[in-house]
Scaffold this motif. Structure first.
Motif, PDB file in Angstrom:
ATOM      1  N   ALA A 145      44.808  31.707  44.157  1.00 23.43           N
ATOM      2  CA  ALA A 145      45.633  31.082  43.113  1.00 23.43           C
ATOM      3  C   ALA A 145      45.002  31.290  41.744  1.00 23.43           C
ATOM      4  N   GLY A 146      43.664  31.232  41.692  1.00 30.51           N
ATOM      5  CA  GLY A 146      42.977  31.453  40.420  1.00 30.51           C
ATOM      6  C   GLY A 146      43.239  32.840  39.877  1.00 30.51           C
ATOM      7  N   PHE A 147      43.203  33.835  40.722  1.00 27.95           N
ATOM      8  CA  PHE A 147      43.462  35.204  40.246  1.00 27.95           C
ATOM      9  C   PHE A 147      44.919  35.381  39.817  1.00 27.95           C
ATOM     10  N   ILE A 148      45.829  34.674  40.468  1.00 26.81           N
ATOM     11  CA  ILE A 148      47.238  34.742  40.040  1.00 26.81           C
ATOM     12  C   ILE A 148      47.384  34.164  38.635  1.00 26.81           C
ATOM     13  N   GLN A 149      46.767  33.003  38.407  1.00 31.52           N
ATOM     14  CA  GLN A 149      46.823  32.403  37.071  1.00 31.52           C
ATOM     15  C   GLN A 149      46.106  33.283  36.056  1.00 31.52           C
ATOM     16  N   PHE A 150      45.007  33.881  36.463  1.00 28.17           N
ATOM     17  CA  PHE A 150      44.268  34.774  35.566  1.00 28.17           C
ATOM     18  C   PHE A 150      45.136  35.958  35.150  1.00 28.17           C
ATOM     19  N   ALA A 151      45.845  36.532  36.106  1.00 27.34           N
ATOM     20  CA  ALA A 151      46.708  37.678  35.793  1.00 27.34           C
ATOM     21  C   ALA A 151      47.839  37.297  34.853  1.00 27.34           C
ATOM     22  N   GLN A 152      48.218  36.018  34.879  1.00 24.41           N
ATOM     23  CA  GLN A 152      49.268  35.534  33.975  1.00 24.41           C
ATOM     24  C   GLN A 152      48.688  34.997  32.672  1.00 24.41           C
ATOM     25  N   LEU A 153      47.354  35.213  32.465  1.00 23.64           N
ATOM     26  CA  LEU A 153      46.638  34.783  31.258  1.00 23.64           C
ATOM     27  C   LEU A 153      46.620  33.266  31.101  1.00 23.64           C
ATOM     28  N   GLN A 154      46.771  32.567  32.213  1.00 25.49           N
ATOM     29  CA  GLN A 154      46.645  31.102  32.205  1.00 25.49           C
ATOM     30  C   GLN A 154      45.167  30.773  32.496  1.00 25.49           C
TER      31      GLN A 154
END
Length: 653
Positions: A145-154
């Protein structure tokens, strides 16, 4: 529709996990689920509630009360929980509603970037999964989930997920090309936590997004580098952080290098050199114990061999660095370069060393002075340090400093320019040294001054030689500096007693009065001297010396002050005499009191020390009445009990 949670299969034996929709007390703690009006039946299959109507089977989540799935199912008559299995039936057949595995559901949600739903579902599954297995699964989900948010610049959300999931920070660093050291043994997690090869793929070449990702990694690494997150691979973390700072020209690069760090030298040095961060490279060498390499690089910057504008005061920084450097060979090696560049600042490498080195005598003053002989400004600064700061009591240092001051004064005077500030300052230093020091060779300095117009210096030297008449003659008749003449008497008589002080002031008065020409200014100087220093004269002697033509009014201040001083001295003497008489009376009274008591001595009287009788009339009597032999008292062979018995406040016998 939403991610699938169930599928229909023919009625065969399948395993399902079930749960309750209310507490054991029968209290509902969740919001109601909204169904259609034609619901035929409902059943619980944690974490879902399944409902059947005339045309569909609907699935709602107990965790967020949202509808998750709809299955077309006509002619259904029954939906029932039967021994842990959800069964639906039509008039023609019986089916079992089989849930998909929770992990697959969560992965499907993550693949759809529905992070919140995936996390809610994962938390809800905790009660149905063994603790250890759940912890492993949940950490991985948080990391994904962290990498998903990271990819979305969150980035804020990503950071919290990485922390909660205890992410190996190298997983994140590995997304950034060339940040991990070449020697790193890190391998990405398998199966992978994300679908990206590197940051270029993630940002699709968008430079602005890439810059944001790098700023986030800088911030994140800086936060975790001193925590348990970085344990075991601090070299990878610090090296990556150094590379990011250098590439971004970030001010924290220097802070990282001057603090304790674990940057790998080989990788970091090549990266800093690539980005022309030569000063920082020197700090890296220093932090790895290679001070010689650091100095060599910094000196190249100062000399202009390489370009780096990080510090405009790099020369002063090198001086400070060598001043605190414990490698004394390195200090001697570069001392010449420092002095050639700036004498007055370079000498600080010798004058500002730590005080503990003074006891070790690591830098012998004679060796230092040999090094400084070619640099006169540095030599003066160093001698000032020895004489004025460290107060070394050696004649050769005091004489050498005085000679250097004198030579500079004579040189400046020979230039025949206006009285410059440098000349005034140097002459003041020379006069101060000549006054305060008693260690220089006065005759030697006087010989060097002879023939010059340094009259004040001559007067000071004559004073050091106790030739006060010559000194006062210069001050009064050559310089006509009457204030300086008074000051001369004051500083020459410091700590030498009143008689010596009066002697000097009388000599000064005689210098005013015995002039061959009765100049008015000398007369006025004599009057001013008497009136302002009445206490420093013997009034009776002065009155014998003064001309008869001088009026009482002219000397009124002197006479008043002399009278006050005389009366004060008389009264102080009377007080001292009275105190002495009082003390004498006290002692006489004590003596009379002691004589008022008789002492009987017989052959039965025992000595209080040796406990034997007296054989002769000689004895010693203590104030408390105890009697002892004279030899016992002389030998002081008194036991602890006797000491206590003989103790007396007066202690007299």
């Amino acid at each position: 529709m939403s991610v699938k949670a169930f599928k229909l299969v023919p009625a065969v034996e399948r395993e399902m996990l079930m749960g309750m929709f209310a507490t054991v007390d029968g209290i509902s703690q969740r919001a109601p689920v909204h169904w259609s009006e034609n619901v035929i039946g409902a059943a619980l299959c944690f974490p879902y509630v399944v409902a059947l109507d005339e045309e569909f089977i609907t699935v709602h989540s107990m965790l967020d009360q949202q509808q998750k799935q709809t299955l077309a199912f006509k002619d259904g008559h029954i939906l029932q929980d039967f021994e842990g299995k959800v069964i639906v039936a039509t008039s023609k057949g019986v089916y079992i509603l089989v849930p998909l595995p929770l992990e697959r559901q969560i992965q499907d949600l993550l693949a759809s970037h529905r992070v919140e739903e995936a996390l809610v579902l994962a938390k809800g599954a905790r009660r149905n999964i063994p603790k250890e297995k759940f912890q492993v699964m949940y950490k991985r989900i948080l990391q994904q989930a962290g990498f998903i948010q990271f990819a979305q610049l969150q980035f804020l959300e990503a950071k919290e997920l990485f922390r909660s999931g205890q992410l190996d920070v190298r997983e994140l660093i590995s997304l950034y090309p060339f940040l991990l050291p070449a020697s790193s043994s890190f391998m990405r997690s398998h199966p992978p936590l994300h679908e990206y090869a590197d940051l270029n793929q993630l940002t699709q070449g968008d430079h602005e997004k890439m810059a944001k990702c790098k700023r986030f990694l800088m911030s994140y690494l800086n936060e975790v580098r001193s925590t348990d997150v970085a344990n075991g691979y601090k070299e990878d973390v610090d090296t990556a952080l150094l590379k990011l700072y250098a590439e971004a020209n970030h001010e924290s690069l220097l802070d990282l290098l001057v603090s304790e760090n674990f940057c790998l030298l080989t990788d970091s040095a090549a990266w800093l050199e690539k980005h022309k961060k030569y000063f920082a490279l020197g700090l890296l060498y220093h932090s790895n114990g290679q001070d010689a390499a650091a100095l060599q690089l910094w000196i190249k910057i100062v000399n202009g061999d390489v370009q780096d504008s990080t510090r405009t005061d790099l020369y002063e920084y090198i001086v400070d660095f060598l001043t605190s450097c414990s490698d004394h060979e390195l200090v001697w090696k570069y001392a010449e370069w420092l002095l050639q560049r700036n004498e007055e600042i370079g000498v600080h490498v010798f004058t500002r060393r730590p005080q503990e080195e003074e006891q070790e005598n690591s830098f012998n003053p004679d060796d230092v002075m040999s090094c400084l002989n070619k640099y006169p400004k540095s030599l003066v600064k160093y001698l000032e340090f020895l004489v004025l700061e460290r107060r070394i009591q050696k004649e050769k240092y005091h004489t050498h400093l005085a000679v250097l001051y004198l030579e500079k004064v004579l040189h400046l005077k020979s230039l025949e320019t206006e009285r410059s500030e440098e000349l005034v300052d140097t002459q003041a230093k020379l006069q101060s040294l000549l006054r305060k020091s008693d260690l220089y060779r006065a005759y030697f300095i006087l010989d060097k001054i002879s023939g010059s117009d340094l009259h004040m210096e001559c007067a000071i030297l004559y004073g050091k030689l106790e030739e006060h008449d010559k000194a006062l003659h210069i001050l009064v008749h050559v310089l006509k500096d009457f204030a300086a003449a008074e000051d001369y008497c004051v500083w020459n008589s410091e700590n030498k007693g009143i008689p010596y002080r009066r002697k000097l002031f009388h000599m000064l008065l005689m210098a005013y009065l015995n002039s061959s020409s009765a100049e008015r200014e000398l007369v006025m100087a004599a009057v001013d001297l008497l009136n302002s220093h009445a206490a420093d004269f013997d009034a009776a002697l002065v009155l014998q010396l003064l001309p008869d033509s001088w009026s009482v009014q002219l000397l009124s201040s002197f006479l008043t002050g002399a009278m006050r001083e005389s009366i004060h001295a008389q009264r102080m003497s009377q007080i001292a005499l009275g105190l002495a008489k009082t003390e004498n009376l006290i002692y006489k009274h004590e003596k009379v009191k002691l004589k008022g008591h008789t002492t009987v001595l017989s052959d039965r009287k025992l000595c209080q020390v040796c406990q034997t009788p007296f054989c002769e009339p000689a004895f010693v009597r203590y104030p408390n009445g105890s009697v002892v032999h004279t030899h016992c008292a002389a030998n002081r062979l008194v036991t602890s009990n006797t000491n206590h018995h003989f103790s007396s406040s007066s202690g007299r016998t």
